[in-house]
Structure formats: structure tokens, C-alpha cells
Design a protein around this motif. Sequence first.
Motif, PDB file in Angstrom:
ATOM      1  N   ILE A  67       6.507 -18.369   0.802  1.00 53.83           N
ATOM      2  CA  ILE A  67       6.594 -16.973   0.354  1.00 53.83           C
ATOM      3  C   ILE A  67       5.253 -16.277   0.544  1.00 53.83           C
ATOM      4  O   ILE A  67       4.200 -16.839   0.242  1.00 53.83           O
ATOM      5  CB  ILE A  67       7.003 -16.916  -1.133  1.00 53.83           C
ATOM      6  CG1 ILE A  67       8.313 -17.663  -1.371  1.00 53.83           C
ATOM      7  CG2 ILE A  67       7.122 -15.462  -1.606  1.00 53.83           C
ATOM      8  CD1 ILE A  67       9.490 -17.109  -0.625  1.00 53.83           C
ATOM      9  N   GLY A  68       5.292 -15.029   1.014  1.00 49.82           N
ATOM     10  CA  GLY A  68       4.075 -14.233   1.081  1.00 49.82           C
ATOM     11  C   GLY A  68       3.983 -13.398   2.342  1.00 49.82           C
ATOM     12  O   GLY A  68       4.381 -13.840   3.428  1.00 49.82           O
ATOM     13  N   LYS A  69       3.456 -12.177   2.190  1.00 50.00           N
ATOM     14  CA  LYS A  69       3.277 -11.270   3.324  1.00 50.00           C
ATOM     15  C   LYS A  69       1.814 -11.143   3.730  1.00 50.00           C
ATOM     16  O   LYS A  69       1.487 -10.361   4.625  1.00 50.00           O
ATOM     17  CB  LYS A  69       3.812  -9.874   2.969  1.00 50.00           C
ATOM     18  CG  LYS A  69       5.274  -9.835   2.540  1.00 50.00           C
ATOM     19  CD  LYS A  69       5.732  -8.398   2.314  1.00 50.00           C
ATOM     20  CE  LYS A  69       7.147  -8.326   1.763  1.00 50.00           C
ATOM     21  NZ  LYS A  69       7.192  -8.741   0.334  1.00 50.00           N
ATOM     22  N   SER A  70       0.931 -11.875   3.088  1.00 49.36           N
ATOM     23  CA  SER A  70      -0.493 -11.784   3.399  1.00 49.36           C
ATOM     24  C   SER A  70      -0.759 -12.241   4.824  1.00 49.36           C
ATOM     25  O   SER A  70       0.048 -12.947   5.446  1.00 49.36           O
ATOM     26  CB  SER A  70      -1.310 -12.638   2.427  1.00 49.36           C
ATOM     27  OG  SER A  70      -0.997 -14.017   2.594  1.00 49.36           O
ATOM     28  N   GLN A  71      -1.918 -11.860   5.324  1.00 52.53           N
ATOM     29  CA  GLN A  71      -2.298 -12.253   6.681  1.00 52.53           C
ATOM     30  C   GLN A  71      -2.351 -13.772   6.814  1.00 52.53           C
ATOM     31  O   GLN A  71      -1.914 -14.333   7.826  1.00 52.53           O
ATOM     32  CB  GLN A  71      -3.660 -11.644   7.031  1.00 52.53           C
ATOM     33  CG  GLN A  71      -4.109 -11.924   8.451  1.00 52.53           C
ATOM     34  CD  GLN A  71      -5.422 -11.238   8.783  1.00 52.53           C
ATOM     35  OE1 GLN A  71      -5.911 -10.401   8.024  1.00 52.53           O
ATOM     36  NE2 GLN A  71      -5.992 -11.580   9.917  1.00 52.53           N
ATOM     37  N   PRO A  85       2.550 -11.102  -6.545  1.00 49.64           N
ATOM     38  CA  PRO A  85       3.761 -10.392  -6.992  1.00 49.64           C
ATOM     39  C   PRO A  85       5.040 -10.948  -6.353  1.00 49.64           C
ATOM     40  O   PRO A  85       6.054 -11.115  -7.034  1.00 49.64           O
ATOM     41  CB  PRO A  85       3.493  -8.945  -6.572  1.00 49.64           C
ATOM     42  CG  PRO A  85       1.998  -8.821  -6.610  1.00 49.64           C
ATOM     43  CD  PRO A  85       1.491 -10.148  -6.115  1.00 49.64           C
ATOM     44  N   ASP A  86       4.999 -11.210  -5.053  1.00 55.16           N
ATOM     45  CA  ASP A  86       6.183 -11.774  -4.382  1.00 55.16           C
ATOM     46  C   ASP A  86       6.499 -13.166  -4.919  1.00 55.16           C
ATOM     47  O   ASP A  86       7.677 -13.527  -5.089  1.00 55.16           O
ATOM     48  CB  ASP A  86       5.951 -11.852  -2.873  1.00 55.16           C
ATOM     49  CG  ASP A  86       6.009 -10.487  -2.199  1.00 55.16           C
ATOM     50  OD1 ASP A  86       6.601  -9.568  -2.795  1.00 55.16           O
ATOM     51  OD2 ASP A  86       5.463 -10.345  -1.097  1.00 55.16           O
ATOM     52  N   LEU A  87       5.475 -13.962  -5.187  1.00 52.71           N
ATOM     53  CA  LEU A  87       5.694 -15.315  -5.711  1.00 52.71           C
ATOM     54  C   LEU A  87       6.275 -15.273  -7.116  1.00 52.71           C
ATOM     55  O   LEU A  87       7.162 -16.067  -7.458  1.00 52.71           O
ATOM     56  CB  LEU A  87       4.373 -16.091  -5.700  1.00 52.71           C
ATOM     57  CG  LEU A  87       3.876 -16.515  -4.318  1.00 52.71           C
ATOM     58  CD1 LEU A  87       2.408 -16.913  -4.373  1.00 52.71           C
ATOM     59  CD2 LEU A  87       4.717 -17.674  -3.775  1.00 52.71           C
ATOM     60  N   LEU A  88       5.794 -14.349  -7.930  1.00 56.95           N
ATOM     61  CA  LEU A  88       6.336 -14.204  -9.289  1.00 56.95           C
ATOM     62  C   LEU A  88       7.821 -13.856  -9.231  1.00 56.95           C
ATOM     63  O   LEU A  88       8.644 -14.444  -9.939  1.00 56.95           O
ATOM     64  CB  LEU A  88       5.567 -13.128 -10.053  1.00 56.95           C
ATOM     65  CG  LEU A  88       4.110 -13.440 -10.394  1.00 56.95           C
ATOM     66  CD1 LEU A  88       3.431 -12.207 -10.980  1.00 56.95           C
ATOM     67  CD2 LEU A  88       4.003 -14.613 -11.362  1.00 56.95           C
TER      68      LEU A  88
END
Length: 456
Positions: free
Chosen positions: A141-145, A315-318
Motif C-alpha cells: 500500500i502507498g502512493k509515495s515515490q 493515511p492510506d495505510l490507516l
Amino acid sequence: MSKILVVDDEPDIRELVQEILVDEGFDVEVAESADRARDQINQHQPDLVLLDIWMPDEDGITLLKEWKAEHNEIFPVVMMSGHGSVETAVEATRLGAYDFIEKPLSLAKLLLTIKHALERVSLQQENTRLRHYSQASDEPIGKSQQMQALRDQLQRVAHHNTPVLIIGESGTDKEIFARYLHNMSDRANSPFISVGVSSLSAENSAAELFGSEEDDGRIQTGLLEKAEGGTLFLKDIADMSLPVQGKLQDLLDSGQFVRVGGVEPISSNVRVVAATKHNLEQFVHNGNFRDDLYYQLSVVPIPLPALRDHYEDIPDLLEHYVAYFAEREGLTYRRFSVAAQNRLRSYHWPGNLRELKNLVQRLLILGRDEIIETEEVESVLGKRQKQPAEYNNLPGFDLPLREAREQFEKAYLEYQLKQADGSVSKVARNVGMERTHLYRKMRSLGIELKADGSDK
């Protein structure tokens, strides 16, 4: 309430079936022709269709073929006919009909057939939902670079069969990245076997992994064979004993292995993915890890970022873990306020994803309000970080047990070594350990030994 469409050119049949099904609690629409049935399908997506085979404008088999092509498995179709034959029934089921009922209709059979058909639909929908959820749960999960780059790297590596070494701090959920790698590969439909190396018995770890053969011919299949065609994920690879490391190295070199007690080599088509939180180069330097195995595994190293290094994904992980526990454990769905999310973004997360997951679970269990505010988060973080005053000199109260134990053992042995002026022999006597075992323990904990004082 399930919606049923009855398609029949005979008014008496339509009205009778509609009346019966409405009394049974169904929402029923009727159609007297193929064209009217098409309109009903487009306007009111039914859960089930009762379809007459013989109609004046267009027969039911043609309509069934059309629906099968356009809608596939969206709704089950039960065929009805007063002029049925075995061949007609076989043809209807071959084309995708759920069942075939002869006229005059048996009320008991009609209701039972509808019940079973709707149950099957419900089961298929549940399986589809769980499959989609499982696939989403198995994706990092995650949209970070950092996370986007990591997923891209795993997708590229997935199409090769070279071993992979996943490296990251404790709690970074290395297994989910290994599963993602497996799911992206052409091995996705084959087994994924996860093995905690530290959980294998010290005496029988080779047999558990590679299997064994007894003198009487009995064969015990190992975990490696159970992963045939798929992926063998070795967690805590640094805990593997040197003899078992040798067998693993032989496997990676030759693509073959020999069961414990056996003589015949067995070919293996398994991809090995290993994981560790340790610096394996230091283990190699200390003599606790084979250099040839290290070089084999580290052809494709996959370093995982600590959670504090991609805090923008929190936030996405939560949201993901709230949905996870609501789905898997039936906990009440709650939302984190923006302020609470920002507080957690600034937290240093020594336990990484494992700590975040545990925190979410605790908040869902203990809290009541729909919104999780900063005060509630602070109370949980405070309890997790607070350490009794009488234990202030001990390390690791906010860590998993194994890591806390390792920190304590390291501090304890460093203290004992200092008290013994660097003499390993004295430490061995003082702590009641065999000296060779003590050497291995110190090296595994990263304790540096002075060359001139290691054996006074």
C-alpha cells in the motif's frame, strides 16, 4: 429481496409463477416475449431469470446465447418447457443455463431450484469479493515515490527466476512484498510457501526444508517440494545454520537437492526469496553466513524503506488496516481525523507496519466514536512508549519480544565482557555457556571482540 424475471408467452403461467414467488417474498417482474425480456434485463438487473424455451417470436435458447455473450455469469437462468427432451436440457445447460424444469411446473422443485441458484450466486459474489480483497491485501500500500518505485522494481524482477533478497527493518512486512513478487510472476498460480527459519527445529531444520528418506523407504516431503513450481519464502535467513545454508547453496547452484538420508538428487523448479533485517555482509565477515550463498541471494537485493521514510503513505495505510479489521474480524469501522493522521505521520514508528497495524486494531477494539481523534491516538502511543521507572535501564519495551530479547542479550554480554576484561573464557564460565556457543552468540549479536583479549 431477490429480483426474479419470469419470461413466458403463456399469461396463465406468468401470473401463476409471479403470484407464487411474490408470496415467497421475491420481487417479481414478468415478460411475455424476448423483446420485452431484453427491456426488463436492461431496466431491472434481475438476480435470476425463469425462461421459457418455446416462444413465438424468438426461442429461449437463442435468448440464452445472447445473454451469455453479453452478461456472462451476472445472473443464473433456469429454463422451462412443456416440450422438453434430454437433448434440449443438455444443450441448455451446455450454453450456461443453471437448470432445466419441465412443465407442468412442480411448485416444490421450482422453489428448491430457485433457492439453490440464488445460493450459488451469493457464494460466487462472496468468493469474488474475497478474491478482490485478498489481491488488494497482498499488494503493498502507498502512493509515495518510494512505494511506486518499489512496486515497479518488483514487477520487473518478477519475470526472472533469479533468487531475491528482501532487506528491511523488523516490522516492514517483508512477506507482503514477497507475495506481491510471486503474484506478479508466471508462478502466481503455483504454491507460495512461507517459512520462518527461526521457527524450524535446530535438529531437524534440514529435513523440514528438504525432506527426508528413512532406511525402510519411507519418504517425508519437505517444504521445498511443497513449493514446487512456485516460490519458497525464507524469513529470517540469517538464522539458518551453516550446514543448511550449504544445502541451500547447492540447490541454487545446481537446481537439485538431496533429501536428508537420501542419495538421489531431485530436480527442483522453485524460486527462492529470502528476507532479513540483519546486515548479512557483517554475518559473512563474522563467519556466521556463507559468502557464496550471500552472493547468490544478493544478485537482486530489494531494500525496503522504514515507515518513517515514507510517512506520506500513512493515511492510506490507516484506511487499509481499518478496512482489513472490519472485514476480517468484524470490528466497527472507524475513521481517523485529519489531525490524528497528521500526528501519526510525525510518529517515528520503531515497529514499522507491524506497529501501525497493531495500533489500528487496538483503537478499533477499544474505541466507540466513529471518528478517532488525536487525544485517543496520544493515549495509545503514550501507553506503548511508556516504560516503568524501575525498568528504565532495560532496552526494548516498545519492541517485539524477539528484538527486545536480542537487545537485552547484547547489552548483557557486553557488560559481562567488560567485567571480564574482554576474556571470552571468563564470560563463558560466569554466564554458564559453552565457549564456542558463546562466540557464535556474540557474533550473531554484532559484538566486536578484540583480537588480543578474546581468550584471556
